[in-house]
Enzyme design. Structure first.
Site, PDB file in Angstrom:
ATOM      1  N   GLU A 166       0.806  -1.228   0.000  1.00 23.46           N
ATOM      2  CA  GLU A 166       0.000   0.000   0.000  1.00 23.46           C
ATOM      3  C   GLU A 166       0.838   1.276   0.000  1.00 23.46           C
ATOM      4  O   GLU A 166       0.630   2.176   0.834  1.00 23.46           O
ATOM      5  CB  GLU A 166      -0.990  -0.009   1.171  1.00 23.46           C
ATOM      6  CG  GLU A 166      -2.051  -1.077   1.017  1.00 23.46           C
ATOM      7  CD  GLU A 166      -3.288  -0.891   1.871  1.00 23.46           C
ATOM      8  OE1 GLU A 166      -3.320   0.037   2.690  1.00 23.46           O
ATOM      9  OE2 GLU A 166      -4.244  -1.668   1.690  1.00 23.46           O
ATOM     10  N   GLU A 368      -5.241  -8.651   0.167  1.00 24.54           N
ATOM     11  CA  GLU A 368      -6.053  -8.305   1.336  1.00 24.54           C
ATOM     12  C   GLU A 368      -7.490  -8.062   0.893  1.00 24.54           C
ATOM     13  O   GLU A 368      -7.738  -7.502  -0.188  1.00 24.54           O
ATOM     14  CB  GLU A 368      -5.554  -7.032   2.048  1.00 24.54           C
ATOM     15  CG  GLU A 368      -4.290  -7.226   2.832  1.00 24.54           C
ATOM     16  CD  GLU A 368      -3.834  -5.967   3.563  1.00 24.54           C
ATOM     17  OE1 GLU A 368      -4.705  -5.202   4.031  1.00 24.54           O
ATOM     18  OE2 GLU A 368      -2.620  -5.754   3.644  1.00 24.54           O
TER      19      GLU A 368
HETATM   20  C1  BG6 Z   1      -4.690  -2.259   4.847  1.00 22.56           C
HETATM   21  C2  BG6 Z   1      -3.350  -2.550   5.442  1.00 22.56           C
HETATM   22  O1  BG6 Z   1      -4.753  -0.887   4.646  1.00 22.56           O
HETATM   23  O2  BG6 Z   1      -5.832  -2.484   5.593  1.00 22.56           O
HETATM   24  C3  BG6 Z   1      -3.365  -3.396   6.698  1.00 22.56           C
HETATM   25  O3  BG6 Z   1      -2.460  -3.101   4.503  1.00 22.56           O
HETATM   26  C4  BG6 Z   1      -4.552  -2.990   7.546  1.00 22.56           C
HETATM   27  O4  BG6 Z   1      -2.140  -3.218   7.346  1.00 22.56           O
HETATM   28  C5  BG6 Z   1      -5.821  -3.265   6.764  1.00 22.56           C
HETATM   29  O5  BG6 Z   1      -4.599  -3.578   8.799  1.00 22.56           O
HETATM   30  C6  BG6 Z   1      -7.086  -2.975   7.526  1.00 22.56           C
HETATM   31  O6  BG6 Z   1      -7.056  -1.664   8.010  1.00 22.56           O
HETATM   32  P1  BG6 Z   1      -7.298  -1.327   9.543  1.00 22.56           P
HETATM   33  O7  BG6 Z   1      -7.078   0.121   9.672  1.00 22.56           O
HETATM   34  O8  BG6 Z   1      -8.682  -1.738   9.841  1.00 22.56           O
HETATM   35  O9  BG6 Z   1      -6.287  -2.133  10.294  1.00 22.56           O
END
Ligand code: BG6
Length: 468
Positions: A166, A368
């Site tokens: 990211e 993700e």
């Molecule tokens: C992505 C990241 O932005 O989203 C992760 O790569 C992150 O590191 C995930 O944990 C979810 O976001 P958050 O803020 O809910 O942890």
């Protein structure tokens, strides 16, 4: 478009799960690990878990990988903490850190799980940050060296490599994530971005040279942006945001060029990076083998407010409130949202697949996707039907994207196991496996299989045919 017959998920599809080092490992200063920006920025708030212990995966590796294997994971996407390998970023190598990831990778391979390695996920060594971080061009050389250490150490065991997680979010909303100091000027951010692009390009070239059989790609967060209405000005605003949020990063990573609309935006801001001779040749020469991307939600925008009207603020990485003279972020009334306000848009996932495929024609790997929610442990069980529904809806859209003709390599939802969210603690859980701790109290850190664990195991065993 709907189809009477859907294509099946391909053989060898990488059904996996995803984590990052600083959010899952804990052991923040163990065995010679150096501090990262996450450790020193004091980013967490009172009452919200910090990143010192997390899920203590560092000390539970064997148990955790055994659970991943029981779930049937074909792949596990994790990141390597730069500061375990090179505690100060560009100096002495820490053998204990090297050994830790050998243990993890060996454990995965022993269970038939393909490691997918992110080389850098938000946790820049603090020592490099103190020297200017990514704004300092010397960090490019430090990353190049770090990449080569990883390829030398793990290259015989790891086929799939991701460069930087990211990068776009670190530039656009780095303050919310905790990777950027509050008030950093845009010119500094975009100079840092250019250096990250160079670092990535060097890593891609080194990977291809040192490990001809390996595959490497970028891992941005990509989400298609919709216009709020068919007003041509809204459509234009959505196109601008797609350029600034998505294509700017991938055009540079894949095509080795800076997107013209985004570049013009930077000129308006006075934030174009300084380029040195040979920089653009380097970007053009480094060709990734695939595109990895993270997707949680789409985004909807309207034309910008008149210049003198204030834009409502947001401190969350997925809730873009707007930018003066560029766009206004709006709620999409067609979409429900999570407990944390993130809109859920499975069809947007398919739209995003199509846009990526049309534009770059490279295989796509989902690194993700998932639902952050307040889970409740009751008598050793977690009934997370809401998460199962979210995942099912998104997997169905992957199958539709495959039926559209998109080449998809795998799906690695966030997160394989509970961990600490970037800025909302452990209460915002994403995992298939519950870790028994809360914000302030580590309790016993015991692992429990959630309902989604069993559901995902069936989904994988049937290669996506049985989604329950
Ligand atoms: C992505 C990241 O932005 O989203 C992760 O790569 C992150 O590191 C995930 O944990 C979810 O976001 P958050 O803020 O809910 O942890």
């Amino acid at each position: 478009m709907r189809y009477d017959r859907l294509s099946a998920f391909p053989d060898g599809f990488l059904w996996g799960g995803s984590t990052s080092a600083y959010q899952v490992e804990g052991a923040w200063d163990a065995d010679g690990k150096g501090p990262s920006v996450i450790d020193v920025n004091g980013h967490t708030k009172p009452g919200i878990a910090d990143f010192t212990v997390c899920s203590d995966h560092y000390h539970h590796v064997t148990e955790d990988v055994a659970l991943f294997a029981e779930m049937g994971l074909k792949s596990y996407r994790f990141s390597i903490a730069w500061t375990r390998i090179v505690p100060d970023g560009d100096g002495k190598i820490n053998q204990a850190g090297i050994d830790f990831y050998h243990r993890l990778i060996d454990e995965l391979l022993a269970h038939g799980i393909e490691p997918i390695v992110t080389m850098y996920h938000f946790d820049l060594p603090a020592a490099l940050d103190a020297k200017g971080g990514w704004q300092n061009r010397e960090t490019v050389a430090a990353f190049d060296r770090f990449a080569k250490i990883l390829f030398t150490e793990y290259g015989s065991k790891v086929t799939y490599w991701l460069t930087i997680n990211e990068q776009n979010m670190m530039i656009l909303v780095g303050e919310a994530i905790g990777t950027v100091k509050p008030g950093s000027p845009k010119s500094a951010l975009y100079q840092a971005n250019h250096h990250m692009m160079l670092a990535q390009a060097k890593a891609i070239l080194a990977c291809h040279q040192m490990l001809p059989a390996a595959k490497i790609g970028p891992a941005p967060n990509i989400a298609l942006t919709y216009p709020a209405t068919c007003d041509p000005e809204d459509v234009l605003a959505a196109d601008d945001v797609n350029s600034i949020r998505n294509w700017f990063y991938l055009d540079a990573s894949v095509r080795g060029i800076y997107n013209t609309v985004a570049w013009r935006y930077l000129e308006e801001l006075g934030a174009t990076p300084q380029l040195e001779d040979g920089d653009m040749d380097l970007l053009a020469e480094a060709k990734p083998d695939f595109i990895a991307f993270n997707y949680y939600t789409s985004m909807t925008v309207a034309k910008p407010l008149p210049s003198d009207e204030p834009i409502p603020g947001s401190s969350d990485q997925q809730l873009f409130s707007g930018e003066k003279d560029v766009f206004l972020g709006v709620r999409n009334e067609h979409l429900p949202h999570t407990d944390f306000g993130w809109e859920m848009d499975p069809i947007g996932f398919r739209n995003t697949f199509r846009a990526l495929w049309d534009r770059y024609h490279l295989p796509l790997l989902v690194t993700e996707n998932g639902l952050g929610a307040y889970d409740r442990l009751e008598n050793g069980a977690v009934h997370d039907t809401y998460r199962i529904n979210y995942l099912r809806d998104h997997i169905e859209q992957i199958r539709l994207a495959i039926s559209d003709g998109v080449e998809v390599m795998g799906y690695n939802p966030w997160s394989a196991i509970d961990l600490v969210s970037t800025h909302q603690g452990v209460a915002k859980r994403y995992g298939f496996i519950f870790v028994n701790r809360d914000e302030d109290d580590l309790l016993d850190l015991a692992r429990y299989r959630k309902d989604s664990f069993y559901w995902y195991r069936n989904a994988i065993a049937s290669n996506g045919a049985d989604l329950g």
